[in-house]
Design a protein around this motif. Structure first.
Motif, PDB file in Angstrom:
ATOM      1  N   TRP A 188      -0.604   4.298 -15.537  1.00 18.87           N
ATOM      2  CA  TRP A 188      -0.461   2.933 -15.010  1.00 18.87           C
ATOM      3  C   TRP A 188      -1.461   2.797 -13.864  1.00 18.87           C
ATOM      4  CZ3 TRP A 188       1.591  -1.701 -15.964  1.00 18.87           C
ATOM      5  CH2 TRP A 188       1.778  -2.588 -14.915  1.00 18.87           C
ATOM      6  N   LEU A 189      -2.595   2.118 -14.132  1.00 20.07           N
ATOM      7  CA  LEU A 189      -3.712   2.121 -13.187  1.00 20.07           C
ATOM      8  C   LEU A 189      -4.226   0.703 -12.926  1.00 20.07           C
ATOM      9  CD1 LEU A 189      -5.668   5.088 -14.834  1.00 20.07           C
ATOM     10  CD2 LEU A 189      -3.930   5.229 -13.029  1.00 20.07           C
ATOM     11  N   PRO A 190      -3.417  -0.167 -12.345  1.00 22.29           N
ATOM     12  CA  PRO A 190      -3.889  -1.524 -12.066  1.00 22.29           C
ATOM     13  C   PRO A 190      -4.887  -1.544 -10.924  1.00 22.29           C
ATOM     14  CG  PRO A 190      -1.747  -1.193 -11.073  1.00 22.29           C
ATOM     15  CD  PRO A 190      -2.044   0.050 -11.875  1.00 22.29           C
ATOM     16  N   GLN A 191      -5.735  -2.551 -10.913  1.00 18.14           N
ATOM     17  CA  GLN A 191      -6.603  -2.731  -9.757  1.00 18.14           C
ATOM     18  C   GLN A 191      -5.783  -3.247  -8.580  1.00 18.14           C
ATOM     19  OE1 GLN A 191     -10.700  -3.806 -10.156  1.00 18.14           O
ATOM     20  NE2 GLN A 191     -10.560  -4.027 -12.375  1.00 18.14           N
ATOM     21  N   GLU A 192      -6.424  -3.372  -7.427  1.00 19.56           N
ATOM     22  CA  GLU A 192      -5.700  -3.605  -6.191  1.00 19.56           C
ATOM     23  C   GLU A 192      -4.983  -4.960  -6.162  1.00 19.56           C
ATOM     24  OE1 GLU A 192      -9.974  -4.890  -5.119  1.00 19.56           O
ATOM     25  OE2 GLU A 192      -8.964  -3.516  -6.498  1.00 19.56           O
ATOM     26  N   THR A 193      -3.999  -5.048  -5.279  1.00 18.18           N
ATOM     27  CA  THR A 193      -3.292  -6.293  -5.008  1.00 18.18           C
ATOM     28  C   THR A 193      -3.651  -6.754  -3.608  1.00 18.18           C
ATOM     29  OG1 THR A 193      -1.434  -5.749  -6.469  1.00 18.18           O
ATOM     30  CG2 THR A 193      -1.025  -7.347  -4.733  1.00 18.18           C
ATOM     31  N   ILE A 194      -3.996  -8.031  -3.468  1.00 22.79           N
ATOM     32  CA  ILE A 194      -4.391  -8.597  -2.176  1.00 22.79           C
ATOM     33  C   ILE A 194      -3.344  -9.628  -1.772  1.00 22.79           C
ATOM     34  CG2 ILE A 194      -6.165  -9.827  -0.886  1.00 22.79           C
ATOM     35  CD1 ILE A 194      -8.200  -8.844  -2.961  1.00 22.79           C
ATOM     36  N   ALA A 195      -2.674  -9.394  -0.649  1.00 21.37           N
ATOM     37  CA  ALA A 195      -1.660 -10.308  -0.143  1.00 21.37           C
ATOM     38  C   ALA A 195      -2.276 -11.215   0.915  1.00 21.37           C
ATOM     39  CB  ALA A 195      -0.483  -9.524   0.439  1.00 21.37           C
ATOM     40  N   PHE A 196      -2.320 -12.507   0.635  1.00 16.05           N
ATOM     41  CA  PHE A 196      -2.836 -13.466   1.607  1.00 16.05           C
ATOM     42  C   PHE A 196      -1.831 -13.633   2.748  1.00 16.05           C
ATOM     43  CE2 PHE A 196      -6.207 -16.070  -0.791  1.00 16.05           C
ATOM     44  CZ  PHE A 196      -6.566 -14.978  -1.568  1.00 16.05           C
ATOM     45  N   ASP A 197      -2.336 -14.039   3.907  1.00 14.13           N
ATOM     46  CA  ASP A 197      -1.456 -14.342   5.029  1.00 14.13           C
ATOM     47  C   ASP A 197      -0.442 -15.403   4.620  1.00 14.13           C
ATOM     48  OD1 ASP A 197      -0.458 -14.511   7.678  1.00 14.13           O
ATOM     49  OD2 ASP A 197      -1.721 -16.279   8.028  1.00 14.13           O
ATOM     50  N   GLY A 198       0.823 -15.173   4.961  1.00 13.33           N
ATOM     51  CA  GLY A 198       1.865 -16.128   4.628  1.00 13.33           C
ATOM     52  C   GLY A 198       2.517 -15.907   3.280  1.00 13.33           C
ATOM     53  N   SER A 199       2.057 -14.918   2.521  1.00 11.74           N
ATOM     54  CA  SER A 199       2.656 -14.662   1.213  1.00 11.74           C
ATOM     55  C   SER A 199       4.074 -14.135   1.379  1.00 11.74           C
ATOM     56  CB  SER A 199       1.815 -13.653   0.436  1.00 11.74           C
ATOM     57  OG  SER A 199       2.396 -13.373  -0.820  1.00 11.74           O
ATOM     58  N   ARG A 200       4.932 -14.537   0.461  1.00  8.33           N
ATOM     59  CA  ARG A 200       6.320 -14.064   0.474  1.00  8.33           C
ATOM     60  C   ARG A 200       6.721 -13.679  -0.952  1.00  8.33           C
ATOM     61  NH1 ARG A 200       9.209 -14.883   5.035  1.00  8.33           N
ATOM     62  NH2 ARG A 200       8.306 -16.271   6.601  1.00  8.33           N
ATOM     63  N   GLY A 201       7.235 -12.461  -1.113  1.00  4.51           N
ATOM     64  CA  GLY A 201       7.643 -12.074  -2.448  1.00  4.51           C
ATOM     65  C   GLY A 201       8.212 -10.681  -2.511  1.00  4.51           C
ATOM     66  N   ARG A 202       8.614 -10.314  -3.727  1.00  4.36           N
ATOM     67  CA  ARG A 202       9.260  -9.027  -3.971  1.00  4.36           C
ATOM     68  C   ARG A 202       8.647  -8.385  -5.205  1.00  4.36           C
ATOM     69  NH1 ARG A 202      13.975  -7.069  -6.729  1.00  4.36           N
ATOM     70  NH2 ARG A 202      15.100  -5.482  -5.497  1.00  4.36           N
ATOM     71  N   GLN A 203       8.245  -7.138  -5.060  1.00  4.94           N
ATOM     72  CA  GLN A 203       7.627  -6.381  -6.142  1.00  4.94           C
ATOM     73  C   GLN A 203       8.501  -5.177  -6.457  1.00  4.94           C
ATOM     74  OE1 GLN A 203       4.186  -3.977  -5.160  1.00  4.94           O
ATOM     75  NE2 GLN A 203       3.179  -4.510  -7.077  1.00  4.94           N
ATOM     76  N   GLN A 204       8.805  -4.977  -7.734  1.00  3.84           N
ATOM     77  CA  GLN A 204       9.643  -3.870  -8.142  1.00  3.84           C
ATOM     78  C   GLN A 204       9.013  -3.141  -9.322  1.00  3.84           C
ATOM     79  OE1 GLN A 204      13.575  -4.946  -9.474  1.00  3.84           O
ATOM     80  NE2 GLN A 204      14.340  -2.859  -9.332  1.00  3.84           N
TER      81      GLN A 204
END
Length: 310
Positions: free
Chosen positions: A145-161
């Motif tokens: 499982w080799l996804p490329q990077e995740t970029i979180a912008f300022d103000g982002s709200r969420g949940r990753q599982q």
């Protein structure tokens, strides 16, 4: 249960929901603008081995989640490479992505993405996004499982599982790379909040469970015992190594010595961590570690997905 009970139950449930919900704003398009707004997308994949060849047996999707045609850069009996596509390119308030992948006995699959995943700023109501990934590997199977990077912008709200379920002597190697804010554009991550959950189980027994809240207003975000104000973090895991502790010592010798990463072996799980401020350095570390670990875990040399070089 009678037919009348079956027919009246949905009506009763709807009545209770209607009584508890407050009036919400609805746009001309019919979209909601409260915390119950959901734009779902799902992808279900299944891989099976037959005559030494791993094939994609099942593929079901709903919404903007797709895959490219599987291909075999390592030969017909090598890993089945597959790219996961999310045409919108990122998550906004109300998005909910569900990804499931099943790898059967003796199958070998490599999953990656063609570009970075972006987590955009939440709307004015602070509606969160959700991303759930469930990976299942049967006895004798191998998943990368080799996804490329995740970029979180300022103000982002969420949940990753991410939940990984292994059976028997199944093996798995994967990573997650998260970049907070966009420092190059002078837009640091100073508001919002993310929550990450990781789980790896073998035959139902937990091997690694971790929950990480990321709140830039919390003292942990700046404290030396926490994030220390860094904007990039990454975790690589490998499960199924024959001699994990020896691999840790060997890996420390192979990788370039830096103060921003460490590798450990706990409960049959190898964990490599990066904490710093460079997406490029983090990616190079992950790719280098994967290149070193793959022969030990899979018995074959690393074959870099072509999409990483485009």
């Amino acid at each position: 249960m009678t037919a009348q009970q079956i027919s009246t139950r949905p009506q009763a449930q709807q009545a209770r929901l209607s009584a508890t919900r407050q009036p919400v704003a609805v746009g001309q398009s019919g979209h909601r603008f409260d915390d119950l707004r959901r734009w779902d997308a799902s992808l279900q994949l299944g891989f099976a081995e037959r005559d030494g060849v791993t094939r994609m047996r099942d593929m079901r999707h709903q919404g903007p989640l797709r895959v490219q045609r599987p291909f075999y850069p390592e030969g017909p009996t090598g890993a089945c490479h597959l790219y996961l596509l999310h045409p919108p390119g990122g998550l906004v308030s109300g998005d909910a992505l569900h990804i499931e992948a099943w790898v059967g006995k003796g199958a070998h699959t490599l999953l990656t993405t063609p570009a970075a995943n972006k987590l955009y700023r939440a709307d004015r109501n602070g509606v969160a996004w959700h991303q759930h990934t469930r990976l299942e590997v049967e006895d004798g199977g191998l998943l990368e499982w080799l996804p490329q990077e995740t970029i979180a912008f300022d103000g982002s709200r969420g949940r990753q599982q991410i939940r990984i379920e292994l059976s028997g002597n199944a093996r798995c190697l994967g990573w997650e790379l998260l970049a907070l804010g966009r420092p190059a554009s002078q837009l640091p991550f100073v508001s919002g909040g993310l929550e990450q959950h990781f789980e790896i189980l073998r035959d139902g027994v937990p091997m690694w469970i971790e929950r990480q809240p990321l709140d830039p207003t919390h003292r942990r975000f700046r404290g030396n015992w926490g994030q220390r104000g860094h904007s990039v973090q990454a975790t690589l895991w490998a499960v199924g190594l024959e001699d994990g502790q020896a691999t840790v010592e060997w890996l420390r010798e192979q990788l370039e010595p830096q103060s921003c990463w460490a590798v450990t072996w706990r409960q049959d799980v190898l964990l490599l961590r990066y904490l710093g401020d460079s997406r490029q350095d983090a990616w190079q570390l992950l790719e280098s570690a994967w290149t070193q670990l793959r022969p030990r875990l899979a018995g074959c040399e690393a074959c870099v997905p072509r999409i990483w070089r485009t």
